[in-house]
Design a protein around this motif. Structure first.
Motif, PDB file in Angstrom:
ATOM      1  N   PRO A 244       0.808  -1.222   0.000  1.00 49.06           N
ATOM      2  CA  PRO A 244       0.000   0.000   0.000  1.00 49.06           C
ATOM      3  C   PRO A 244       0.839   1.269   0.000  1.00 49.06           C
ATOM      4  CG  PRO A 244      -0.006  -1.020   2.165  1.00 49.06           C
ATOM      5  CD  PRO A 244       0.656  -1.996   1.237  1.00 49.06           C
ATOM      6  N   ILE A 245       0.344   2.258  -0.714  1.00 50.00           N
ATOM      7  CA  ILE A 245       0.967   3.580  -0.710  1.00 50.00           C
ATOM      8  C   ILE A 245      -0.109   4.611  -0.380  1.00 50.00           C
ATOM      9  CG2 ILE A 245       2.825   3.020  -2.328  1.00 50.00           C
ATOM     10  CD1 ILE A 245       1.158   4.202  -4.564  1.00 50.00           C
ATOM     11  N   GLN A 246       0.306   5.701   0.254  1.00 48.23           N
ATOM     12  CA  GLN A 246      -0.633   6.745   0.661  1.00 48.23           C
ATOM     13  C   GLN A 246      -0.896   7.707  -0.499  1.00 48.23           C
ATOM     14  OE1 GLN A 246      -2.047   8.103   3.877  1.00 48.23           O
ATOM     15  NE2 GLN A 246      -2.047   5.946   4.436  1.00 48.23           N
ATOM     16  N   LYS A 250      -5.051   8.197   1.923  1.00 45.94           N
ATOM     17  CA  LYS A 250      -5.754   6.917   1.843  1.00 45.94           C
ATOM     18  C   LYS A 250      -4.831   5.842   1.278  1.00 45.94           C
ATOM     19  CE  LYS A 250      -9.853   4.803  -0.307  1.00 45.94           C
ATOM     20  NZ  LYS A 250     -10.993   5.015  -1.240  1.00 45.94           N
ATOM     21  N   ASP A 251      -4.871   4.659   1.884  1.00 41.42           N
ATOM     22  CA  ASP A 251      -4.061   3.553   1.373  1.00 41.42           C
ATOM     23  C   ASP A 251      -4.594   3.098   0.019  1.00 41.42           C
ATOM     24  OD1 ASP A 251      -2.266   3.430   3.424  1.00 41.42           O
ATOM     25  OD2 ASP A 251      -3.252   1.778   4.476  1.00 41.42           O
ATOM     26  N   THR A 252      -3.717   3.035  -0.961  1.00 39.05           N
ATOM     27  CA  THR A 252      -4.080   2.487  -2.266  1.00 39.05           C
ATOM     28  C   THR A 252      -3.060   1.414  -2.628  1.00 39.05           C
ATOM     29  OG1 THR A 252      -2.780   4.137  -3.478  1.00 39.05           O
ATOM     30  CG2 THR A 252      -5.095   4.665  -3.037  1.00 39.05           C
ATOM     31  N   PHE A 253      -3.493   0.481  -3.458  1.00 38.19           N
ATOM     32  CA  PHE A 253      -2.623  -0.630  -3.841  1.00 38.19           C
ATOM     33  C   PHE A 253      -2.279  -0.494  -5.322  1.00 38.19           C
ATOM     34  CE2 PHE A 253      -4.708  -1.881  -0.008  1.00 38.19           C
ATOM     35  CZ  PHE A 253      -3.763  -2.640   0.681  1.00 38.19           C
ATOM     36  N   CYS A 279      -5.840  -7.895  -0.183  1.00 36.28           N
ATOM     37  CA  CYS A 279      -6.108  -6.455  -0.135  1.00 36.28           C
ATOM     38  C   CYS A 279      -5.798  -5.762  -1.465  1.00 36.28           C
ATOM     39  CB  CYS A 279      -5.281  -5.817   0.966  1.00 36.28           C
ATOM     40  SG  CYS A 279      -5.581  -6.498   2.605  1.00 36.28           S
TER      41      CYS A 279
END
Length: 296
Positions: A244-246, A250-253, A279
């Motif tokens: 995940p990256i911000q 918000k965490d996005t993949f 996820c």
């Protein structure tokens, strides 16, 4: 029933495709913070079935169930300790409605949140918690239980034992590993992929593997290690869509369906028998994986 046993399909040489993430789907459909995801199987069963059906339509051979936190120890946080059987049976039924007769339901069972090593609960109490859950999952129509996101081999062994001794469900057991500073992989309790797989198999698991915590590239290494240590074991992986990256808080993949699908041949070569997502993965990711499996 036309689908038979999962293990028999794997023995026949099939590479199977599992489903993807559930949590993000539930949130998109209206799950509120502090609300029990598992209760949705009772209160919003049609929406839960819709999630499972989206993965079946994408090509998944099997789907999980909305039952990850379905033990009494998780449900008691929501005041639902007395509804374990009802909730788990409903979760399995919701996925069964989507899977039909040709596809499998591998109902999820996650950690209880209790540690045996600190004597928060006894072995018998933990065994009984999983027993109550898996009996209800079988009653609801599950074919297997996917004991997943495990980090403690003693808890995993009790969950496997409770399933084997009280149901006819096939047992999948997967652990979550973190990469250490020296590049090794360990569970939160310090267990290696090799030792985790060995413990699960000795406890009676039919299929072992890994889920969550890593993208498909890191999963490749974990699968290779399990296969080398247990060459006769069937292996499932549920990979995240990358780490995940911000983005805007918000965490996005980041991994696209194509990113995941391109490593399918390498995963199969490494020893994977069932490939799915965790996820960040969507029906589009599962569709791409399915196409890659069909192309092998």
């Amino acid at each position: 029933m036309t689908r038979g046993k999962i293990v028999d399909a794997l023995k026949a040489g099939r590479i199977l495709v599992s489903d993807g993430a559930w949590g993000t789907f539930l949130i998109e459909m209206g799950l509120e913070p502090g609300e029990s995801p598992e209760l949705w199987a009772v209160d919003h069963g049609d929406k839960v079935t819709k999630i499972a059906k989206s993965y079946i339509d994408a090509g998944a051979d099997m789907v999980e169930a909305d039952s990850f936190g379905g033990t009494v120890y998780k449900l008691e946080h929501y005041g639902l300790a007395g509804r374990v059987a009802e909730i788990n049976e409903a979760a399995a039924k919701a996925s069964r409605a989507a899977a039909g007769e040709d596809n499998w339901v591998i109902a999820s069972a996650g950690p209880t949140g209790k540690l045996l090593v600190t004597e928060e609960v006894s072995e018998q109490e933990m065994y009984d918690a999983y027993k109550e859950q898996v009996i209800a999952l079988e009653k609801g129509g599950a074919d297997a239980v996917c004991i997943e996101t495990m980090f403690a081999t003693d808890e995993a062994a009790l969950a496997i034992k409770a399933t084997k001794e009280n149901t006819n469900l096939e047992v999948i057991c997967t652990f979550t590993f973190e990469q250490t500073v020296n590049g090794d992989y360990r569970t939160m309790m310090g267990t290696t992929p090799e030792d985790a797989a060995k413990a699960a198999l000795e406890a009676g698991a039919d299929i072992v593997g890994t889920n969550c915590g890593n993208g498909v590239d890191r999963m490749l290494t974990i699968v290779e290690r399990i296969h080398k240590a247990e060459p006769n074991a069937f292996i499932l992986l549920h990979a995240n869509a990358g780490l995940p990256i911000q983005v805007d808080g918000k965490d996005t993949f980041p991994d696209t369906p194509e990113d995941m699908a391109k490593l399918v041949p390498d995963l199969v070569k490494a020893g994977a028998n069932i490939i799915g997502g965790c996820c960040g993965t969507t029906p589009a990711h599962i569709k791409a994986i399915k196409e890659a499996v069909k192309a092998l």
